[in-house]
Design a protein around this motif. Structure first.
Motif, PDB file in Angstrom:
ATOM      1  N   ALA A  80      44.895  42.571  44.355  1.00  0.00           N
ATOM      2  CA  ALA A  80      45.746  42.919  43.220  1.00  0.00           C
ATOM      3  C   ALA A  80      46.109  41.688  42.402  1.00  0.00           C
ATOM      4  O   ALA A  80      46.381  41.791  41.200  1.00  0.00           O
ATOM      5  N   ASP A  81      46.071  40.502  43.064  1.00  0.00           N
ATOM      6  CA  ASP A  81      46.447  39.256  42.383  1.00  0.00           C
ATOM      7  C   ASP A  81      45.290  38.284  42.206  1.00  0.00           C
ATOM      8  O   ASP A  81      45.380  37.359  41.402  1.00  0.00           O
ATOM      9  N   TYR A  82      44.217  38.466  42.981  1.00  0.00           N
ATOM     10  CA  TYR A  82      43.083  37.548  42.928  1.00  0.00           C
ATOM     11  C   TYR A  82      41.789  38.344  42.771  1.00  0.00           C
ATOM     12  O   TYR A  82      41.710  39.496  43.211  1.00  0.00           O
ATOM     13  N   MET A  83      40.777  37.689  42.198  1.00  0.00           N
ATOM     14  CA  MET A  83      39.485  38.349  42.015  1.00  0.00           C
ATOM     15  C   MET A  83      38.718  38.480  43.335  1.00  0.00           C
ATOM     16  O   MET A  83      37.918  39.392  43.497  1.00  0.00           O
ATOM     17  N   VAL A  84      38.989  37.554  44.271  1.00  0.00           N
ATOM     18  CA  VAL A  84      38.237  37.504  45.524  1.00  0.00           C
ATOM     19  C   VAL A  84      39.199  37.197  46.667  1.00  0.00           C
ATOM     20  O   VAL A  84      40.172  36.452  46.499  1.00  0.00           O
ATOM     21  N   LEU A 122      35.284  39.312  50.029  1.00  0.00           N
ATOM     22  CA  LEU A 122      35.252  40.632  49.398  1.00  0.00           C
ATOM     23  C   LEU A 122      35.768  40.483  47.971  1.00  0.00           C
ATOM     24  O   LEU A 122      36.820  39.867  47.746  1.00  0.00           O
ATOM     25  N   THR A 123      35.027  41.017  46.999  1.00  0.00           N
ATOM     26  CA  THR A 123      35.427  40.910  45.596  1.00  0.00           C
ATOM     27  C   THR A 123      36.205  42.153  45.168  1.00  0.00           C
ATOM     28  O   THR A 123      36.153  43.205  45.820  1.00  0.00           O
ATOM     29  N   LEU A 184      33.532  24.439  46.649  1.00  0.00           N
ATOM     30  CA  LEU A 184      34.159  25.390  47.567  1.00  0.00           C
ATOM     31  C   LEU A 184      35.657  25.131  47.707  1.00  0.00           C
ATOM     32  O   LEU A 184      36.135  24.022  47.473  1.00  0.00           O
ATOM     33  N   PRO A 185      36.431  26.148  48.133  1.00  0.00           N
ATOM     34  CA  PRO A 185      37.885  26.015  48.278  1.00  0.00           C
ATOM     35  C   PRO A 185      38.281  25.008  49.362  1.00  0.00           C
ATOM     36  O   PRO A 185      37.463  24.571  50.170  1.00  0.00           O
ATOM     37  N   MET A 273      43.402  31.197  40.391  1.00  0.00           N
ATOM     38  CA  MET A 273      43.532  32.643  40.241  1.00  0.00           C
ATOM     39  C   MET A 273      42.283  33.395  40.695  1.00  0.00           C
ATOM     40  O   MET A 273      42.258  34.629  40.707  1.00  0.00           O
ATOM     41  N   MET A 274      41.239  32.646  41.096  1.00  0.00           N
ATOM     42  CA  MET A 274      39.979  33.279  41.461  1.00  0.00           C
ATOM     43  C   MET A 274      40.009  33.861  42.870  1.00  0.00           C
ATOM     44  O   MET A 274      39.673  35.022  43.092  1.00  0.00           O
ATOM     45  N   VAL A 275      40.429  33.050  43.853  1.00  0.00           N
ATOM     46  CA  VAL A 275      40.405  33.463  45.256  1.00  0.00           C
ATOM     47  C   VAL A 275      41.632  32.874  45.938  1.00  0.00           C
ATOM     48  O   VAL A 275      42.118  31.817  45.550  1.00  0.00           O
TER      49      VAL A 275
END
Length: 339
Positions: A80-84, A122-123, A184-185, A273-275
């Protein structure tokens, strides 16, 4: 008269020698299966002057499912808050260590490691993908100093430094970057990128068939790495208890309180905001971990002083900052040989 004096001198010398042996027997000894802490505890013991020890440890650590604070969270709430969102992250670590004691009070220690990690994602659109990374991590150099060793108890301190030999710029292909690789994160990087201070004090005690110990440790990080951030400090308090069931075997139980600070700064190449793993607000937390294991020790023969240790550990409680993957089981298996 001369014979009496000689006899008295010999008796006094024998008494002094016997007392010296008695005092020596009261010292904490590593020459038993529980003479070392559970295999997951680092820098737990020292060596006598001129002694060497080489070690290998394999550690498997798994993170799976999500947690927000101390409550379980769902992938739907994360998306709900992140794309991934990540769903699983197993890590394998191979650690090589060496110790040498130039004196009875000082032991020098060096440790290097090789890591391999995967992260399943999971996207928001329902897609799945996995990123992978492997390579050498940071190298640690330490000096251990013994404060005392008597009455079956020992206390030593550790002053160490972690050198930033591990990469903080690891990349892999993701659906958003294909066919190119992207950085990568934070959890998927191999090192800290900073020169870190490692401080510890360790207490050891033992009786005829039981041993116990405690270790207070702090990893303090300063400055920022080449990616404009630094990982959070780590403070831990470990306590353990072991029972020697034979000359070659002991069983142990361990309890650890661990505090991990949030990441400071922000990598400009990562979109928070991506993951969830690229948002520094989702880092660090408080943990209470428990472990059970055993140590095997060879007291004589061609393989004298060879050790094998095993431990299974799992969180008993965890309170995470933001939303993160849950810590699950950690398995540590290692061997040590001293001469």
């Amino acid at each position: 008269m001369k014979n009496y004096i000689t006899a008295i001198f010999l008796m006094a010398s024998a008494a002094m020698f016997a007392q010296e042996i008695k005092e020596e027997s009261k010292k904490w000894s590593a020459g038993r299966p529980d003479g070392h802490a559970p295999i997951s505890v680092m820098g737990d013991h020292m060596h006598g002057k001129g002694d060497w020890m080489f070690s290998y440890r394999y550690m498997y650590m798994n993170m799976e499912d999500l947690k927000a604070g101390s409550d379980d969270a769902t992938t739907e709430s994360a998306l709900a808050d992140y794309m991934v969102t990540p769903t699983n992250m197993p890590m394998n670590m191979h650690m090589l260590g060496g110790m040498y004691a130039p004196s009875d009070k000082i032991t020098i220690m060096v440790m290097a490691n090789y890591l391999s990690m995967e992260m399943d994602h999971l996207t928001r659109m329902g897609g799945n993908f996995t990123t992978e990374v492997s390579g050498f991590g940071d190298v640690q150099l330490s000096m251990l100093y013994r404060f005392f060793n008597k009455n079956g108890q020992s206390v030593h301190g550790q002053l160490g430094v972690s050198l930033p030999t591990g990469s903080v710029t690891e990349t892999d292909v993701t659906p958003a970057s294909a066919p190119n690789k992207t950085e990568l994160p934070y959890p998927m990087q191999l090192g800290s990128g900073t020169v870190d201070t490692n401080l510890a004090v360790t207490y050891l005690g033992q009786s005829e068939s039981v041993s116990w110990g405690g270790q207070l440790r702090a990893i303090l990080r300063f400055g920022e790495n080449d990616r404009d951030f630094r990982y959070g400090n780590r403070q831990s308090l470990n306590g353990w208890f072991a029972v020697k069931t034979a000359k070659w075997l002991s069983f142990s139980a361990r309890l650890e309180a661990l505090v991990v600070g949030e990441i400071n700064g922000e990598d400009p190449n990562l979109n928070p905001m991506m993951v969830i793993t690229t948002d520094t607000n989702n880092s660090g937390g408080n943990f209470l971990n428990g472990g059970i294991g055993f140590n095997v020790f060879v007291p004589s023969g061609a393989l004298k002083n060879l050790r094998v240790g095993f431990e299974f550990a799992s969180p008993l409680y965890q309170d995470l900052n933001g939303i993160q993957l849950k810590n699950k089981e950690t398995i540590t298996l290692g061997t040590q040989y001293s001469f």
